[in-house]
Motif scaffolding. Structure first.
Motif, short mmCIF file in Angstrom:
data_model
loop_
_atom_site.label_atom_id
_atom_site.label_comp_id
_atom_site.label_asym_id
_atom_site.label_seq_id
_atom_site.Cartn_x
_atom_site.Cartn_y
_atom_site.Cartn_z
N PRO A 70 0.63 -1.46 -0.14
CA PRO A 70 -0.21 -0.30 -0.22
C PRO A 70 0.99 1.35 -0.01
O PRO A 70 0.38 2.39 -0.50
N PHE A 73 0.79 2.70 -3.28
CA PHE A 73 -0.55 2.96 -3.82
C PHE A 73 -0.56 4.49 -3.83
O PHE A 73 -0.26 5.20 -3.26
N SER A 78 -4.53 1.86 -6.14
CA SER A 78 -5.70 2.14 -4.90
C SER A 78 -7.07 1.62 -5.54
O SER A 78 -7.67 0.14 -4.74
#
Length: 138
Positions: A70, A73, A78
């Protein structure tokens, strides 16, 4: 150990399983190169989608390449990863409302590429799972 022997064709264990059928191996590799590279969507975005799919599609070889990160991202990544998660839960029967969300950020060209990438990657991961492809032990 895989469910069938590795062929002498291909440079990875995955390719060597496909390599029993060299025409399939060649076509699969060509399509993979097109879909995995930078096109309408970046290769890095698609790698995060691949990692997301790998966690649930049953291929230990694919899963061993890592979980999504993440920290890498951006907004598009996302959204694409979220869409892949919905795909995994819905098994392809995705409500039109999810596409409306995609259209807020992605073009039709990008959505088409994302759906093709998810479909191809899922097929690849299912192939690895069917043939019990495992990560190399070092």
């Amino acid at each position: 150990m895989t469910n069938i022997s590795l062929s002498g064709n291909g440079s990875t264990p995955f390719q060597q399983l496909l390599g029993h059928n060299t025409n399939v191996l060649s076509a699969w590799n060509n399509l993979g190169e097109v879909l995995e590279g930078d096109n309408s969507l970046s290769a890095s975005l698609k790698e995060q989608v691949r990692r997301t799919l790998a966690q649930k599609n049953g291929c230990e070889y694919c899963k061993a390449k890592g979980k999504p990160n993440p920290d890498l991202f951006d907004e598009k990544t996302s959204l694409a990863v979220g869409f892949a998660e919905v795909f995994l839960k819905q098994r392809g029967a995705i409500n039109e409302s999810f596409f409306q969300v995609l259209k807020e950020i992605l073009t039709d060209r990008e959505i088409s590429e994302l759906c093709a990438f998810i479909s191809f990657t899922t097929a690849s991961q299912y192939f690895g799972a069917l043939l019990a492809l495992k990560p190399n032990k070092e």
